[in-house]
Design an enzyme around this catalytic site. Sequence first.
Site, PDB file in Angstrom:
ATOM      1  N   HIS A   1      50.783  42.257  41.429  1.00  0.00           N
ATOM      2  CA  HIS A   1      50.135  42.913  40.297  1.00  0.00           C
ATOM      3  C   HIS A   1      49.649  41.917  39.237  1.00  0.00           C
ATOM      4  O   HIS A   1      49.964  42.085  38.060  1.00  0.00           O
ATOM      5  CB  HIS A   1      51.116  43.890  39.620  1.00  0.00           C
TER       6      HIS A   1
HETATM    7  C1  LIG Z   1      49.397  43.998  48.980  1.00  0.00           C
HETATM    8  C2  LIG Z   1      49.165  44.716  47.688  1.00  0.00           C
HETATM    9  C3  LIG Z   1      49.877  45.872  47.415  1.00  0.00           C
HETATM   10  C4  LIG Z   1      49.664  46.540  46.218  1.00  0.00           C
HETATM   11  N1  LIG Z   1      50.238  47.763  46.040  1.00  0.00           N
HETATM   12  C5  LIG Z   1      49.886  48.515  44.975  1.00  0.00           C
HETATM   13  C6  LIG Z   1      50.303  49.869  44.864  1.00  0.00           C
HETATM   14  O1  LIG Z   1      50.945  50.404  45.753  1.00  0.00           O
HETATM   15  N2  LIG Z   1      49.952  50.554  43.753  1.00  0.00           N
HETATM   16  C7  LIG Z   1      49.218  49.996  42.755  1.00  0.00           C
HETATM   17  O2  LIG Z   1      48.963  50.657  41.751  1.00  0.00           O
HETATM   18  N3  LIG Z   1      48.783  48.717  42.841  1.00  0.00           N
HETATM   19  C8  LIG Z   1      49.073  47.988  43.947  1.00  0.00           C
HETATM   20  N4  LIG Z   1      48.562  46.733  44.083  1.00  0.00           N
HETATM   21  C9  LIG Z   1      47.757  46.190  42.991  1.00  0.00           C
HETATM   22  C10 LIG Z   1      46.371  46.833  42.880  1.00  0.00           C
HETATM   23  O3  LIG Z   1      45.807  47.034  44.150  1.00  0.00           O
HETATM   24  C11 LIG Z   1      45.499  45.934  41.995  1.00  0.00           C
HETATM   25  O4  LIG Z   1      46.057  45.879  40.699  1.00  0.00           O
HETATM   26  C12 LIG Z   1      44.061  46.415  41.867  1.00  0.00           C
HETATM   27  O5  LIG Z   1      43.476  46.629  43.128  1.00  0.00           O
HETATM   28  C13 LIG Z   1      43.258  45.378  41.078  1.00  0.00           C
HETATM   29  O6  LIG Z   1      41.904  45.732  41.070  1.00  0.00           O
HETATM   30  P1  LIG Z   1      40.793  44.670  40.658  1.00  0.00           P
HETATM   31  O7  LIG Z   1      39.510  45.412  40.679  1.00  0.00           O
HETATM   32  O8  LIG Z   1      41.215  44.006  39.404  1.00  0.00           O
HETATM   33  O9  LIG Z   1      40.848  43.548  41.794  1.00  0.00           O
HETATM   34  P2  LIG Z   1      40.618  43.654  43.403  1.00  0.00           P
HETATM   35  O10 LIG Z   1      40.783  45.076  43.863  1.00  0.00           O
HETATM   36  O11 LIG Z   1      41.473  42.626  43.978  1.00  0.00           O
HETATM   37  O12 LIG Z   1      39.083  43.300  43.550  1.00  0.00           O
HETATM   38  C14 LIG Z   1      38.519  42.028  43.400  1.00  0.00           C
HETATM   39  C15 LIG Z   1      37.378  41.910  44.404  1.00  0.00           C
HETATM   40  O13 LIG Z   1      36.585  40.796  44.072  1.00  0.00           O
HETATM   41  C16 LIG Z   1      36.293  40.069  45.243  1.00  0.00           C
HETATM   42  N5  LIG Z   1      36.028  38.691  44.836  1.00  0.00           N
HETATM   43  C17 LIG Z   1      36.884  37.811  44.278  1.00  0.00           C
HETATM   44  N6  LIG Z   1      36.270  36.646  44.016  1.00  0.00           N
HETATM   45  C18 LIG Z   1      34.983  36.798  44.406  1.00  0.00           C
HETATM   46  C19 LIG Z   1      33.835  35.946  44.388  1.00  0.00           C
HETATM   47  N7  LIG Z   1      33.896  34.702  43.917  1.00  0.00           N
HETATM   48  N8  LIG Z   1      32.659  36.436  44.875  1.00  0.00           N
HETATM   49  C20 LIG Z   1      32.560  37.707  45.366  1.00  0.00           C
HETATM   50  N9  LIG Z   1      33.624  38.545  45.416  1.00  0.00           N
HETATM   51  C21 LIG Z   1      34.812  38.095  44.924  1.00  0.00           C
HETATM   52  C22 LIG Z   1      37.535  40.239  46.096  1.00  0.00           C
HETATM   53  O14 LIG Z   1      37.309  39.966  47.458  1.00  0.00           O
HETATM   54  C23 LIG Z   1      37.877  41.690  45.829  1.00  0.00           C
HETATM   55  O15 LIG Z   1      37.204  42.571  46.702  1.00  0.00           O
HETATM   56  C24 LIG Z   1      48.755  46.018  45.266  1.00  0.00           C
HETATM   57  C25 LIG Z   1      48.040  44.855  45.536  1.00  0.00           C
HETATM   58  C26 LIG Z   1      48.230  44.209  46.748  1.00  0.00           C
HETATM   59  C27 LIG Z   1      47.432  42.972  47.032  1.00  0.00           C
END
Ligand SMILES: Cc1cc2nc3c(=O)[nH]c(=O)nc-3n(C[C@H](O)[C@H](O)[C@H](O)COP(=O)(O)OP(=O)(O)OC[C@H]3O[C@@H](n4cnc5c(N)ncnc54)[C@H](O)[C@@H]3O)c2cc1C
Length: 523
Positions: free
Chosen positions: A462
């Site tokens: 997280h």
């Molecule tokens: C294994 C795991 C289990 C989890 N379990 C839970 C759960 O059960 N419940 C919960 O609430 N949360 C959970 N989380 C946390 C939750 O999924 C995250 O907090 C949330 O998805 C974050 O969203 P975000 O949009 O910030 O980032 P992300 O969803 O990580 O999105 C970032 C995106 O940007 C892309 N990216 C990064 N750098 C670049 C670049 N330079 N160029 C192009 N694309 C790029 C990545 O590939 C990704 O697709 C979990 C996370 C993981 C990894």
Amino acid sequence: MREYDYVIVGAGSAGCVLAGRLSEKPDVSVALLEAGGSARSLGVRIPAAFPKLFGTDRDWQYYSDPEPGLNDRKIYMPRGKMIGGSSSMNAMLYVRGNAEDFDGWAKAGATGWSYDEVLPYFKRIETFARGGNEYRGSHGPLYVGDHRSRTPITEQLVQASQEAGLRFNPDYNAAHQEGVSYLQVTQKGGNRWSAADAWLRPAKSRRNLSVLKDSMVLQVEISGGQATGVWVNGTNGPELIRARHEVILSAGAIGTPQLLMLSGIGPAEHLHEVGVEVQVDNPHVGSHYQDHPFFLLNWETTAKGTLAEAESIKQLLNYAVFGKGLLTSTVAEGTAFLATKPGLAAPDLQLHFGAAYFHNHGFDTYPKPAFAIAPTLVAPQSRGEIRLRTTDAADHPSIVGNHLTEKADVDAMVAGVELAREIVAQQALAGVRGIEIHPGSQIKGRAAIEKSLREETELIYHPTSTARMGAPGDSVVGPDLRVHGVTGLRVVDASVFPTIPRGNTNAATYMVAEKASDMIAGR
Ligand SMILES: Cc1cc2nc3c(=O)[nH]c(=O)nc-3n(C[C@H](O)[C@H](O)[C@H](O)COP(=O)(O)OP(=O)(O)OC[C@H]3O[C@@H](n4cnc5c(N)ncnc54)[C@H](O)[C@@H]3O)c2cc1C
């Protein structure tokens, strides 16, 4: 040269919400750029299979630097690298956080983000299987509900928690968070329901939305203090994709600060050291990193119906035909939120109850049925940072969380270990509990437990707060999520959380992106 009104970097939890919402206006063009590829895979779809994505090419496979509070171990940090980002890989647990979290955000300078102000967005996101009410939504794109087939061991753990003194709370996402509960999950028909399912799929056929997979963004192009586009590593080498209105970084709490720093926005001294030309000196970029430390206790059990039986033919058929059975489990099916000492305004600890042997991120196996309880620190005092190692976007940055370097954090985790054991000692588990596998019943007393915590604590994936929102001079973005010092650039993802919420972070990411979509679209 390709040009769009909005260029969104990262098709993860936040990026999918934004792409779906911004492209609702047919006269607005939107590009969604994602470094990873398709999420079409049984490993993504089948809930119980999520740990099988670890270490694959759908995982960024980050590791921290040696962690000083964790015996200098390098901690594994999976992140989703595919359409849907981490929402295509996560454990699907749906937890909004505590009202205190969002009121704390507003008090710290994130004006407009108090609990009362964000609640309408939490409601707008979801279709809750039990129906809508003052706290819950019934018309949103995200399906949230109870597990379709709950394991008996989870019911016994929830019962034992009540015998140990915790109050049963039917809905921790409503009036109160405290107590012991069954976890809610983001699933539809027993399958994962990711951000891509909820927001992107309905938008896919729109002609004003371009989703570019396998497109690694290298840096933001800034000219005269204005973000004008992004450099992308395409099939023919680096290409500049222009943004007429805005570039929006949704690359997650590791990718976003890395891209900001690669673009010259960050601590000037650090950028000089690495060899990046400084555009905006801001020491808060990559700073204030937080995560939830997580320690797994496991016990053998004689209970039937744990996930040890999940890969049987019977369960495969039950899943394939009815969307039910053990394969729809998310491993953790029960949870508890509690304050480990008097005087706290809100819980500092969450317990996850797992219906399986679960240790070392699920990489380790055990020959007998087992269950797990994981004390998880949800209001950590420690803060870390993310910094560049090189100017190459493909090189993982340096990550240090300083987890368990604050005494209050260790105290809460020790209390969590003791409470987990107290729960397992209750009558409800008398007929089914076996030996304690991890850390083992020989680990007794504060000193031994603390030693074990430093040896075995991991993170529950997280990361947040590395481009935090707040007042100018104290943050990376303002309450409108615009990056200080550059026009035409916003951050919308878990990096903007002023502090980490008390609970799994996906729901709050969706909420931030929904609210951001209204701001950006001028609604
Ligand atoms: C294994 C795991 C289990 C989890 N379990 C839970 C759960 O059960 N419940 C919960 O609430 N949360 C959970 N989380 C946390 C939750 O999924 C995250 O907090 C949330 O998805 C974050 O969203 P975000 O949009 O910030 O980032 P992300 O969803 O990580 O999105 C970032 C995106 O940007 C892309 N990216 C990064 N750098 C670049 C670049 N330079 N160029 C192009 N694309 C790029 C990545 O590939 C990704 O697709 C979990 C996370 C993981 C990894």
